[in-house]
Design a protein around this motif. Structure first.
Motif, PDB file in Angstrom:
ATOM      1  N   GLN A  91     -43.065  64.196 -61.815  1.00 25.73           N
ATOM      2  CA  GLN A  91     -43.774  64.005 -60.536  1.00 25.73           C
ATOM      3  C   GLN A  91     -42.781  63.947 -59.387  1.00 25.73           C
ATOM      4  O   GLN A  91     -43.007  64.487 -58.307  1.00 25.73           O
ATOM      5  CB  GLN A  91     -44.587  62.709 -60.573  1.00 25.73           C
ATOM      6  CG  GLN A  91     -45.785  62.790 -61.507  1.00 25.73           C
ATOM      7  CD  GLN A  91     -46.638  61.540 -61.402  1.00 25.73           C
ATOM      8  OE1 GLN A  91     -47.345  61.343 -60.431  1.00 25.73           O
ATOM      9  NE2 GLN A  91     -46.554  60.686 -62.424  1.00 25.73           N
ATOM     10  N   ASP A  92     -41.645  63.283 -59.666  1.00 23.85           N
ATOM     11  CA  ASP A  92     -40.582  63.166 -58.679  1.00 23.85           C
ATOM     12  C   ASP A  92     -40.055  64.555 -58.302  1.00 23.85           C
ATOM     13  O   ASP A  92     -39.903  64.885 -57.116  1.00 23.85           O
ATOM     14  CB  ASP A  92     -39.475  62.308 -59.297  1.00 23.85           C
ATOM     15  CG  ASP A  92     -38.393  61.975 -58.305  1.00 23.85           C
ATOM     16  OD1 ASP A  92     -38.752  61.645 -57.159  1.00 23.85           O
ATOM     17  OD2 ASP A  92     -37.208  62.042 -58.673  1.00 23.85           O
ATOM     18  N   VAL A  93     -39.796  65.370 -59.327  1.00 21.56           N
ATOM     19  CA  VAL A  93     -39.292  66.720 -59.095  1.00 21.56           C
ATOM     20  C   VAL A  93     -40.315  67.537 -58.299  1.00 21.56           C
ATOM     21  O   VAL A  93     -39.970  68.264 -57.371  1.00 21.56           O
ATOM     22  CB  VAL A  93     -38.954  67.417 -60.435  1.00 21.56           C
ATOM     23  CG1 VAL A  93     -38.800  68.921 -60.246  1.00 21.56           C
ATOM     24  CG2 VAL A  93     -37.694  66.826 -61.033  1.00 21.56           C
ATOM     25  N   TRP A  94     -41.585  67.367 -58.659  1.00 20.33           N
ATOM     26  CA  TRP A  94     -42.624  68.135 -57.954  1.00 20.33           C
ATOM     27  C   TRP A  94     -42.721  67.709 -56.494  1.00 20.33           C
ATOM     28  O   TRP A  94     -42.866  68.532 -55.593  1.00 20.33           O
ATOM     29  CB  TRP A  94     -43.968  67.968 -58.667  1.00 20.33           C
ATOM     30  CG  TRP A  94     -45.067  68.744 -58.014  1.00 20.33           C
ATOM     31  CD1 TRP A  94     -45.218  70.100 -57.999  1.00 20.33           C
ATOM     32  CD2 TRP A  94     -46.155  68.208 -57.267  1.00 20.33           C
ATOM     33  NE1 TRP A  94     -46.332  70.452 -57.302  1.00 20.33           N
ATOM     34  CE2 TRP A  94     -46.934  69.310 -56.836  1.00 20.33           C
ATOM     35  CE3 TRP A  94     -46.561  66.916 -56.922  1.00 20.33           C
ATOM     36  CZ2 TRP A  94     -48.090  69.151 -56.079  1.00 20.33           C
ATOM     37  CZ3 TRP A  94     -47.708  66.752 -56.180  1.00 20.33           C
ATOM     38  CH2 TRP A  94     -48.458  67.880 -55.752  1.00 20.33           C
ATOM     39  N   GLU A  95     -42.612  66.381 -56.228  1.00 22.72           N
ATOM     40  CA  GLU A  95     -42.616  65.886 -54.844  1.00 22.72           C
ATOM     41  C   GLU A  95     -41.473  66.525 -54.066  1.00 22.72           C
ATOM     42  O   GLU A  95     -41.624  66.922 -52.914  1.00 22.72           O
ATOM     43  CB  GLU A  95     -42.423  64.360 -54.816  1.00 22.72           C
ATOM     44  CG  GLU A  95     -43.579  63.556 -55.398  1.00 22.72           C
ATOM     45  CD  GLU A  95     -44.765  63.472 -54.452  1.00 22.72           C
ATOM     46  OE1 GLU A  95     -44.585  63.688 -53.250  1.00 22.72           O
ATOM     47  OE2 GLU A  95     -45.878  63.186 -54.944  1.00 22.72           O
ATOM     48  N   LYS A  96     -40.293  66.615 -54.730  1.00 18.34           N
ATOM     49  CA  LYS A  96     -39.110  67.114 -54.032  1.00 18.34           C
ATOM     50  C   LYS A  96     -39.129  68.626 -53.859  1.00 18.34           C
ATOM     51  O   LYS A  96     -38.663  69.146 -52.870  1.00 18.34           O
ATOM     52  CB  LYS A  96     -37.842  66.723 -54.803  1.00 18.34           C
ATOM     53  CG  LYS A  96     -37.446  65.281 -54.570  1.00 18.34           C
ATOM     54  CD  LYS A  96     -36.163  64.955 -55.329  1.00 18.34           C
ATOM     55  CE  LYS A  96     -35.806  63.489 -55.157  1.00 18.34           C
ATOM     56  NZ  LYS A  96     -35.163  62.940 -56.359  1.00 18.34           N
ATOM     57  N   ARG A  97     -39.604  69.351 -54.898  1.00 21.37           N
ATOM     58  CA  ARG A  97     -39.456  70.805 -54.885  1.00 21.37           C
ATOM     59  C   ARG A  97     -40.750  71.559 -54.569  1.00 21.37           C
ATOM     60  O   ARG A  97     -40.706  72.753 -54.281  1.00 21.37           O
ATOM     61  CB  ARG A  97     -38.912  71.306 -56.239  1.00 21.37           C
ATOM     62  CG  ARG A  97     -37.678  70.611 -56.731  1.00 21.37           C
ATOM     63  CD  ARG A  97     -36.431  70.933 -55.944  1.00 21.37           C
ATOM     64  NE  ARG A  97     -36.191  72.333 -55.788  1.00 21.37           N
ATOM     65  CZ  ARG A  97     -35.278  72.842 -54.961  1.00 21.37           C
ATOM     66  NH1 ARG A  97     -34.535  72.036 -54.236  1.00 21.37           N
ATOM     67  NH2 ARG A  97     -35.105  74.124 -54.863  1.00 21.37           N
ATOM     68  N   ARG A  98     -41.903  70.872 -54.697  1.00 22.02           N
ATOM     69  CA  ARG A  98     -43.196  71.485 -54.349  1.00 22.02           C
ATOM     70  C   ARG A  98     -43.403  72.872 -54.950  1.00 22.02           C
ATOM     71  O   ARG A  98     -43.830  73.811 -54.266  1.00 22.02           O
ATOM     72  CB  ARG A  98     -43.365  71.564 -52.831  1.00 22.02           C
ATOM     73  CG  ARG A  98     -43.660  70.223 -52.217  1.00 22.02           C
ATOM     74  CD  ARG A  98     -45.063  69.767 -52.502  1.00 22.02           C
ATOM     75  NE  ARG A  98     -45.199  68.331 -52.253  1.00 22.02           N
ATOM     76  CZ  ARG A  98     -46.320  67.655 -52.416  1.00 22.02           C
ATOM     77  NH1 ARG A  98     -47.401  68.269 -52.818  1.00 22.02           N
ATOM     78  NH2 ARG A  98     -46.358  66.372 -52.189  1.00 22.02           N
ATOM     79  N   LYS A  99     -43.056  73.010 -56.234  1.00 19.11           N
ATOM     80  CA  LYS A  99     -43.338  74.268 -56.924  1.00 19.11           C
ATOM     81  C   LYS A  99     -44.816  74.322 -57.281  1.00 19.11           C
ATOM     82  O   LYS A  99     -45.466  73.286 -57.384  1.00 19.11           O
ATOM     83  CB  LYS A  99     -42.575  74.325 -58.261  1.00 19.11           C
ATOM     84  CG  LYS A  99     -41.114  74.198 -58.147  1.00 19.11           C
ATOM     85  CD  LYS A  99     -40.495  75.559 -58.059  1.00 19.11           C
ATOM     86  CE  LYS A  99     -39.044  75.429 -57.679  1.00 19.11           C
ATOM     87  NZ  LYS A  99     -38.659  76.373 -56.658  1.00 19.11           N
ATOM     88  N   THR A 100     -45.314  75.529 -57.506  1.00 22.03           N
ATOM     89  CA  THR A 100     -46.603  75.660 -58.173  1.00 22.03           C
ATOM     90  C   THR A 100     -46.327  75.385 -59.646  1.00 22.03           C
ATOM     91  O   THR A 100     -45.466  76.029 -60.247  1.00 22.03           O
ATOM     92  CB  THR A 100     -47.143  77.091 -58.012  1.00 22.03           C
ATOM     93  OG1 THR A 100     -47.119  77.422 -56.628  1.00 22.03           O
ATOM     94  CG2 THR A 100     -48.539  77.208 -58.568  1.00 22.03           C
ATOM     95  N   ILE A 101     -47.008  74.387 -60.218  1.00 22.19           N
ATOM     96  CA  ILE A 101     -46.758  74.062 -61.626  1.00 22.19           C
ATOM     97  C   ILE A 101     -48.050  74.217 -62.421  1.00 22.19           C
ATOM     98  O   ILE A 101     -49.105  73.733 -62.005  1.00 22.19           O
ATOM     99  CB  ILE A 101     -46.223  72.622 -61.798  1.00 22.19           C
ATOM    100  CG1 ILE A 101     -44.887  72.455 -61.062  1.00 22.19           C
ATOM    101  CG2 ILE A 101     -46.070  72.277 -63.277  1.00 22.19           C
ATOM    102  CD1 ILE A 101     -44.243  71.091 -61.243  1.00 22.19           C
ATOM    103  N   ILE A 102     -47.956  74.919 -63.539  1.00 19.18           N
ATOM    104  CA  ILE A 102     -49.077  74.967 -64.480  1.00 19.18           C
ATOM    105  C   ILE A 102     -48.609  74.287 -65.756  1.00 19.18           C
ATOM    106  O   ILE A 102     -47.590  74.666 -66.347  1.00 19.18           O
ATOM    107  CB  ILE A 102     -49.513  76.408 -64.775  1.00 19.18           C
ATOM    108  CG1 ILE A 102     -49.854  77.125 -63.465  1.00 19.18           C
ATOM    109  CG2 ILE A 102     -50.731  76.404 -65.704  1.00 19.18           C
ATOM    110  CD1 ILE A 102     -50.232  78.564 -63.663  1.00 19.18           C
ATOM    111  N   PHE A 103     -49.334  73.257 -66.135  1.00 18.15           N
ATOM    112  CA  PHE A 103     -48.917  72.402 -67.237  1.00 18.15           C
ATOM    113  C   PHE A 103     -50.003  72.432 -68.302  1.00 18.15           C
ATOM    114  O   PHE A 103     -51.140  72.054 -68.042  1.00 18.15           O
ATOM    115  CB  PHE A 103     -48.725  70.978 -66.678  1.00 18.15           C
ATOM    116  CG  PHE A 103     -48.080  70.011 -67.618  1.00 18.15           C
ATOM    117  CD1 PHE A 103     -46.749  69.658 -67.462  1.00 18.15           C
ATOM    118  CD2 PHE A 103     -48.809  69.426 -68.641  1.00 18.15           C
ATOM    119  CE1 PHE A 103     -46.153  68.739 -68.312  1.00 18.15           C
ATOM    120  CE2 PHE A 103     -48.210  68.512 -69.498  1.00 18.15           C
ATOM    121  CZ  PHE A 103     -46.880  68.172 -69.337  1.00 18.15           C
TER     122      PHE A 103
END
Lengths: 263, 270
Positions: free
Chosen positions: B194-206
C-alpha cells in the motif's frame, strides 16, 4: 583439521602395510616379502623410479604431452557437445535422432573405438584425439540437454515479462539457469575423456610423443611393475589435480550462489 | 546531468488505463473436453487504480492476468492499454508471480538490474542507482549483494517487487504473490505494497482467492465466478488507507463479499 589428519594417517597406514608385505621394513625385523618384487615391487623401488624419472625430465615431459592431448580432445568434445545438447533440448526432432544416437554411443566404452581409430587415422595424434572425443562428446551432449530441460519455465516467463527477447532469454536466463547441470556434465565428460585417453595411449603407440599411458604400456612389455605402479600414481595425481583446479572453484561458486548441497 | 536524468527516471510515475473487451478463452483438458476459462469478459481499469480480481480456482482470473501480461492470447476479444491492443509481453507491464521467480545465479541487485538492462535510455551507472532506489523503497537496500537462497520468503517477494517496479512500468500485475507466505509476513507486506502504491501510483491488478486480502488492498474488488469464467460483481472499497487487515469495517465488507461469492457458487453446484 582432525578430518585431514585421519585421512593422512589412513594413507600412511596403507603404504606401511604395502612396505611391510614387500620387504621394505626388513631393517626393522619385519621381513615377510610375500611376493617377488617382479609381481609386487616395494614402495621404495616405485619411489626411486618416480624420483629418477622426474629429475631426468621424462615424467614431466610425458605429463605435458598427455595433458595437451587431453585438453585438445576435451575442448573439441565440449565445443561440439554443448551446442548439440542445447539443440536436442530445444527441438524434439534433434532429440529423437541425435539424442538417441548419443544415448546409444554413450553406452559404448570409448576404448572400443581404438581399432577403428587406428585404421582410419593410423598411429597418429588424430587417432588418440578421436578416441578422447568419442568418450567425451556423448556424455557432455546428454548432460547439457538434461540441464536445459530442467530449467523451471517460470524463469523464462519472468524474463519475457521484463522485455527479454527469445535470444536474450536463451543466453541470459536458460543458459545460466542450467549451469549447475551443465557443469556437472562437463565434469563427467572430463572423467570420460581422461579414461579414454589412458586407454588410447596404452593401445596406440605413436611416434609423435610418449604420453603417460605409453609409459605404463612399456612397463608391462618390459615386466617393470614398479614403472607400472609409478605411472598409475601419476595418473591418479593428474586426475585429482584437474578436478581440484578446474572444477572445484566453479562448483563451490555455484553452491554458494544457489545454496545447493554442500557437505 | 546524471542527477537530472535519474530524478526524471525515478520521479516520473507513468500509468495507464486498461480495458478488456469481450475476451473469451478456452482450454482443452487432458481428456479432450473444452473448458471455457473466460466467457465474454469486459472491464475497464483506470489510471493509477488498485484493482483486485477475486474468485475461486477455475474462474479465469489468472488467465485474464496472463492475457493482459501478453503471455497468453485470447481466442476472441482483446485487451488494450491506453487504446492500443496488447500483442505480447512489454516493459509497460511487469508481472509478479506466486513463486518469487528470482534468478538464483544473480545476487539481489543483479536481479533488480535484469529488467533495467532491457531499458535502452540508461547507462549502467544510472541503472545501478535506479536499482538501489527501488531496493530502498522495499526496505531491502541492506541486502543488495545477498544471494537469493539466503533470503526469507517475504524478503524474496520484496526483491521481486523491486525487480518489477524498477523498469518503471505503467501497470503492475500480481498473481497471488503473497499466498505462499506465512500470515505475519503477509500482513507486513500488505502495509508495504500500500505504501509503494501511495508513493508510485501505478495501475495495479492483484489476483487472489482471499477476499479479505482483496478488500485490504484494492480500491475496487472484482468478483469472478467459475465454469465459465465471468465477471460477477464489482465492489468499490472506500475505507481509509493505510488499511489494516484486522480492521472491523474491512472485516464486515469482506463478509458481505464472501456471502455474495458463496451465494452463486452454491447456486451453481445445485
Amino acid at each position: 583439521m582432525k578430518r585431514v589428519l585421519i585421512t593422512i594417517i589412513f594413507f600412511l597406514l596403507l603404504i606401511l602395510v604395502w612396505a611391510a608385505l614387500t620387504g621394505d621394513l626388513a631393517f626393522m625385523g619385519i621381513d615377510i616379502a610375500l611376493w617377488s618384487p617382479y609381481v609386487l615391487p616395494p614402495p621404495s623401488t616405485v619411489g626411486q623410479y618416480l624420483w629418477d624419472n622426474t629429475l631426468n625430465g621424462k615424467i614431466p615431459l610425458s605429463m605435458l604431452i598427455t595433458l595437451r592431448r587431453l585438453l585438445i580432445g576435451y575442448a573439441i568434445g565440449l565445443i561440439i557437445g554443448v551446442p548439440l545438447g542445447m539443440l536436442a533440448a530445444r527441438f524434439r526432432s534433434v532429440n529423437d535422432t541425435l539424442g538417441m544416437l548419443a544415448l546409444g554411443l554413450q553406452a559404448l566404452p570409448s576404448v572400443c573405438w581404438v581399432p577403428l581409430a587406428c585404421i582410419w587415422f593410423g598411429q597418429t595424434e588424430a587417432a588418440l584425439l578421436f578416441v578422447v572425443i568419442m568418450g567425451t562428446l556423448w556424455s557432455v551432449l546428454l548432460s547439457t540437454q538434461n540441464g536445459m530441460k530442467n530449467v523451471p519455465p517460470i524463469y523464462a516467463r519472468a524474463a519475457r515479462t521484463m522485455g527479454s527477447t527469445p535470444l536474450h532469454t536463451l543466453v541470459f536466463v536458460t543458459l545460466p539457469a542450467s549451469a549447475p547441470f551443465v557443469v556437472s556434465g562437463m565434469k563427467q565428460g572430463w572423467a570420460f575423456a581422461w579414461r579414454s585417453l589412458m586407454a588410447a595411449e596404452i593401445y596406440v603407440s605413436v611416434v609423435s610423443g610418449f604420453g603417460i599411458g605409453q609409459y605404463l604400456h612399456y612397463g608391462r612389455e618390459l615386466q617393470r611393475m614398479y614403472q607400472v605402479i609409478g605411472v598409475m600414481f601419476i595418473i591418479i595425481l593428474v586426475g585429482l589435480l584437474a578436478d581440484k583446479i578446474l572444477f572445484s572453484p566453479v562448483e563451490s561458486w555455484l553452491h554458494r550462489r544457489w545454496g545447493t548441497g554442500k557437505e | 546531468m546524471i542527477q537530472e536524468k535519474l530524478h526524471e527516471e525515478i520521479h516520473n510515475y507513468p500509468t495507464a488505463k486498461l480495458s478488456v473487451e469481450h475476451v473469451c478463452k478456452d482450454f482443452i483438458t487432458n481428456n479432450g473436453s473444452v473448458v471455457r476459462a473466460l466467457d465474454d469478459v469486459s472491464l475497464t481499469i483506470n489510471e493509477g487504480e488498485f484493482v483486485c480480481f477475486v474468485g475461486p480456482s477455475g474462474c479465469g482470473k489468472s488467465t485474464l492476468l496472463n492475457i493482459i501480461a501478453g503471455l497468453e492470447k485470447p481466442d476472441s476479444g482483446m485487451a488494450l492499454i491506453d487504446g492500443t491492443p496488447i500483442t505480447g509481453p512489454g516493459r509497460d507491464r511487469m508481472m509478479m508471480f506466486q513463486e518469487h521467480a528470482l534468478f538464483p545465479w544473480l545476487d539481489v541487485i543483479g536481479n533488480v538490474m535484469f529488467g533495467l538492462k532491457q531499458k535502452p535510455n540508461l547507462n549502467d551507472k544510472e541503472r545501478l542507482e535506479v536499482a538501489k532506489y527501488y531496493l530502498y523503497l522495499v526496505k531491502m537496500d541492506r541486502f543488495a549483494h545477498a544471494n537469493i537462497h539466503e533470503l526469507s520468503g517475504g524478503m524474496r517477494q520484496r526483491v521481486a517487487l523491486a525487480r518489477s517496479l524498477a523498469p518503471n512500468p505503467k501497470i503492475l500485475l500480481m498473481d497471488e504473490p503473497f499466498s505462499a507466505l506465512d500470515a505475519m509476513t503477509r500482513e507486513r507486506l500488505y502495509g508495504d505494497i500500500q505504501d509503494v502504491w501511495e508513493k508510485r501510483r501505478k495501475t495495479i491488478i492483484f489476483v487472489t482467492h482471499n477476499v479479505r486480502e482483496a478488500v485490504c488492498l484494492g480500491s475496487r474488488v472484482i468478483l469472478f465466478s467459475p465454469h465459465p469464467g465471468r465477471v460477477r460483481e464489482k465492489f468499490t472499497v472506500n475505507l481509509p488507507r493505510p488499511r489494516n487487515i484486522n480492521n472491523h469495517d474491512l472485516a464486515d465488507l469482506s463478509q458481505e463479499i464472501t456471502s455474495a461469492l458463496k451465494g452463486y457458487t452454491a447456486a451453481e453446484s445445485d
